[in-house]
Design an enzyme around this catalytic site. Structure first.
Site, short mmCIF file in Angstrom:
data_model
loop_
_atom_site.label_atom_id
_atom_site.label_comp_id
_atom_site.label_asym_id
_atom_site.label_seq_id
_atom_site.Cartn_x
_atom_site.Cartn_y
_atom_site.Cartn_z
N LYS B 187 36.45 51.60 24.13
CA LYS B 187 37.63 50.74 24.20
C LYS B 187 37.10 49.33 23.98
CE LYS B 187 39.66 48.31 26.89
NZ LYS B 187 39.78 46.82 26.77
N GLY B 244 32.12 45.34 34.23
CA GLY B 244 33.19 44.37 34.33
C GLY B 244 33.50 44.05 35.78
N SER B 245 34.74 43.74 36.04
CA SER B 245 35.13 43.28 37.37
C SER B 245 35.23 44.45 38.35
CB SER B 245 36.48 42.58 37.31
OG SER B 245 37.50 43.53 37.06
N ARG B 246 35.20 44.12 39.62
CA ARG B 246 35.37 45.13 40.66
C ARG B 246 36.75 45.77 40.57
NH1 ARG B 246 33.86 44.43 47.05
NH2 ARG B 246 34.71 46.43 47.74
N GLY B 248 38.64 46.08 37.97
CA GLY B 248 38.69 46.94 36.79
C GLY B 248 37.96 48.25 37.02
N GLY B 249 36.75 48.15 37.57
CA GLY B 249 35.95 49.34 37.83
C GLY B 249 36.63 50.27 38.81
N GLU B 268 29.52 49.12 36.62
CA GLU B 268 28.70 48.02 37.12
C GLU B 268 29.68 46.89 37.35
OE1 GLU B 268 27.68 44.77 37.02
OE2 GLU B 268 26.27 44.81 35.34
N CYS B 305 26.00 39.10 35.50
CA CYS B 305 26.22 39.96 36.67
C CYS B 305 25.16 39.66 37.72
CB CYS B 305 26.08 41.43 36.29
SG CYS B 305 26.77 41.85 34.70
N GLU B 395 32.35 37.64 44.89
CA GLU B 395 31.79 37.04 43.69
C GLU B 395 32.80 36.09 43.03
OE1 GLU B 395 30.99 39.85 40.56
OE2 GLU B 395 29.90 38.39 39.35
#
Lengths: 526, 526
Positions: B187, B244-246, B248-249, B268, B305, B395
């Site tokens: 994607k 990516g972001s928390r 999103g993950g 991650e 990161c 973060e």
């Protein structure tokens, strides 16, 4: 003989004490009689204490020397062996399994612990990788990076009813977690609480003799599900090992995924372990394969995760001979007690479902029995019906199997394509069938964790090459094995040390290699 | 120069075609101007086609010879290198990153693919284990069991905004998945669609030249989230790689866990990468560490990161000097554009949150800038306040860090104990500090995936020993690394072959070892 006795107590932090949260009692499935012993259920507070002690013990235990940890595992093995007839008899009484089987399983449990002691001593599970610095590299110098695996954290273990020794309190999950350096909190299976306590005390004694922190091991009884569920949800727990039903495994997976900090669940759950009989093998030795199949099916009252619950072959004379051979052996099978009355009634319900299915017919039955005694059964259906009703591929735990007769080989392939993930798949082939087998293997590899030629999945060899796993729903994560030395990898994680002076390096990654480990240097095995 | 051009098309099954489901467009973050190119979003039908083609390609691709697969990875690397300035310039325009950084990242991307080509050629990722039969073993003969790893299945890859080359379309996840034998459906990140298409076409060209099934690779644009979410939910997908972001993950983890067949998500996500300054190091070279820290903090506009978002030390003269050194460097930092206006506004919001926090004070700022240009900032709080407000450890992506001043060393330890999982932790120590460091290491190992002495986590060395991972929420699964050769293990699963005649054995497990692989024989490395 060992001084260890059944007292009905939880084992927490080096002590044993009676739980006050309900009671677990158990019947002898052979006789139906209530066995002596009342096992007090652990409270939330007991669980809290056990989990926190495990977290506390983790810091010390994970850094025990390889030698000391191997000695600990061997001592557990020895303590279990010394329980001898006390353990064997309690286990027979609680499980209804015959003596030879229980003795064999006890030997396997002892062997399994010794195998992991060897794995610990050998040390390559530490996965050492060293990329030395390159101070002159352009445009930037390369730092020194060294990696080793460390233990993941305290592990919650849920044993299986069908292997009260080898897949329970000191079974595969516990042995591999302890080998990795993880403390273990076991939720005792309510079908064999006395066996659990005896084995638990054998572990607890080893913890004490080896002078390890007492939180390294705990055993909790739970008359219901609440304590087990709270254990998986507990912040101190880092991973879960489970063997049991699909519903049970999926319930724990949901709890683990919903945690603030999700953790991995290694659940071994459900499989029908298809047996594929190839045309030439079927034509030349259908009856022989049928007899061997019926023996495998009824072994241990069919109570194996790897039990052959499904047979796929092309309709015809060979299949008739297979069915005759299987029926012949099956009809001489004596009924035998199942592990619990709950398992027995679920079995009867599953068999009745097949019996009343309009596209399924009964081929043969074993002798009928009383109480929790299971009557073996063999059913047959068409590939067309099987492909139409996905419910026909659900596991029925026990000595029952469904033969799916296909019109032609193409239909055999369609049946196999329709299956969910499996632990094992058996291929019965003659050399003439090899081309057909080769053509199918590509699919079968993605279907199951272990493929067997001219045999059956029952009988899991504990070793280094074994894979007891497989795609969902055989297990929650097909990337692992729950049995054999591969299982240790579930409970490890890598940590990299960058530019560490030798004074701060753990021994495993030091240049003078005091642990005598094999490692990868710049990617190459040394 | 390469003939590959940006056309705004999805890449599916060896073809490229314009998506009709919305449009992705992108601004140059340096100038704010709209860049040329309209990227048509993929429809559910496009996704269906890409996923099904990946499933189809899987059968062939996972069994390509090691030589052929290595050649394929090298050809991707070569095709990317040949894109040269066309790629570098598009990437600079889309990311706002300086040329030297983009060139370096392109070299890293090429190197990473070559590294995995070497890993494939070497072959030990196949994890061959052989336990030969023992026909005379009592009470039962031992079967012959041989195990190798096979690829898991098609992998969905979600690249990161901050590494438009090295952690995107042909980045770490794609390289390791393709090396393992898994087809990949990417994607495309909407922050660098043109870069994504150029790199995607370089992969697609390699698929064609190597005559691989076209489903091995696909690239889909998605102006929103729907296609990405459907991709994770698609039956054909076997695993997910995400950086990516928390938020999103975690969204993808939820989708993956709710599937009928749950799949692993290697996400991650989030880290503040604590920097711990030990007392002697702080006393003797506080200002020097401060200057180096500020450089690391502002490198790449803090968009790593592994950015050092947290500093922990004991209050006093040394810390004042550290702050002076850091402030000095920070105040000379020019503002630089962030990757997207969305990232910039999230950064400003995060900085404002600290600025208006009553227990936090501003120590220093970089020069102010316009548009999406970020102003670096350094804040300070007390350990007491930090321990009281857990929100202070969230973060903030960008060049901002929070210094936590402790009353004493015991309080430093409490602060570290309170932290969530991290990617990296840096320790600034002098030999006099080693005892203190040793005492802390046990906790730090359980906190992060990589520990660094006298440096900073920024700058991830792609190699064999690197661990880019760490406990939740740094990643979804701390047992893996998303960068370096270890990453291949995420996309493999073991399959055991029992009693296979050599005619049916895959080459990897044959006794005459045609692939010249290292293996374990009865557990011992051969």
């Amino acid at each position: 003989m060992s001084s260890i006795e059944v007292k009905g107590e939880n084992l927490i932090g080096g002590f044993s004490r009676r739980g006050l949260n309900g009671v677990v009692r158990v019947n002898n499935p052979s006789s139906g009689e209530l066995l002596p012993g009342e096992f007090g259920g652990a409270s939330e507070q007991d669980l809290e204490e056990a989990a926190n002690l495990a977290a506390e013990a983790f810091t010390t235990y994970r850094e025990t020397s390889l030698e000391r940890r191997a000695k600990f595992l061997k001592l557990i093995a020895q303590n279990i062996a010394e329980l001898d007839d006390k353990l064997i008899e309690r286990c027979i009484a609680e499980s209804g399994l015959p003596r030879a089987r229980v003795e064999g399983e006890c030997a396997r449990t002892v062997y399994q612990l010794q195998l992991f002691a060897d794995v610990v001593s050998e040390g390559s599970f530490l996965g050492v990788r060293i990329d030395p610095s390159m101070p002159d590299r352009k445009p930037l110098p390369r730092p020194d990076i060294r990696t080793r695996n460390i233990a993941l954290g305290p592990v919650a273990v849920f044993g299986a009813s069908n292997f009260p020794l080898a897949v329970s309190v000191a079974g595969n999950d516990t042995a591999s977690a302890l080998a990795a350096g993880c403390p273990v909190v076991v939720k005792a299976h309510s079908a064999h609480p006395g066996t659990s306590e005896l084995v638990g005390r054998a572990i607890q004694k080893a913890v004490e003799v080896c002078d390890l922190p007492p939180g390294v091991f705990a055993l909790l009884f739970d008359p219901g599900y609440a304590i087990g569920q709270s254990l998986v949800a507990h912040e101190a727990i880092a991973a879960v090992g489970f063997t049991g039903s699909r519903a049970g495994g999926e319930a724990l997976m949901k709890i683990a995924a919903a945690r603030k900090r999700p953790i991995p669940v290694f659940a071994e759950m459900s499989a029908v372990n298809p047996v594929i009989i190839f045309p030439n093998a079927l034509a030349t030795r259908g009856a022989t394969i049928g007899r061997a199949f019926a023996s495998a099916l009824t072994l241990g009252v069919g109570q194996f995760c790897t039990n052959p619950g499904l047979v796929v072959a092309v309709e015809g004379k060979g299949l008739s001979e297979f069915l005759s051979g299987a029926s012949e052996t099956l009809s001489t099978t004596s009924p035998a007690p199942m592990l619990t009355s709950g398992i027995h009634s679920a079995y009867c319900k599953g068999v009745d479902r097949l019996r009343s299915h309009q596209a399924v017919r009964l081929v043969a039955e074993g002798a009928a029995g009383n109480g929790a005694f299971a009557r073996a059964a063999l059913f047959k259906t068409t590939a067309e019906a099987f492909l139409f009703d996905r419910g026909l591929q659900d596991e029925i735990f026990g000595p029952v199997s469904l033969v799916v007769a296909a019109k032609d080989w193409a239909e055999v392939k369609r049946v196999l394509q329709s299956l969910e993930g499996q632990l094992t798949t058996a291929l019965h082939v003659d050399p003439v069938d090899y081309d057909r087998a080769r053509d199918l293997l590509s699919h079968l590899e993605t279907l199951a964790g272990r493929l067997i030629i001219n045999g059956f999945g029952t009988g899991v060899e504990v070793g280094h090459a074994i894979v007891h796993g497989g795609p969902y729903p055989a297990t929650s994560d097909g990337r692992t094995s729950s049995i054999g030395s591969l299982a240790i990898e579930r409970f490890l994680r890598p940590v990299a040390y960058q530019d560490f002076p030798v004074e701060l390096q753990p021994q495993a990654i030091q240049n003078d290699n005091p642990l005598k480990l094999k490692s990868r240097q710049n990617g190459f095995l040394s």
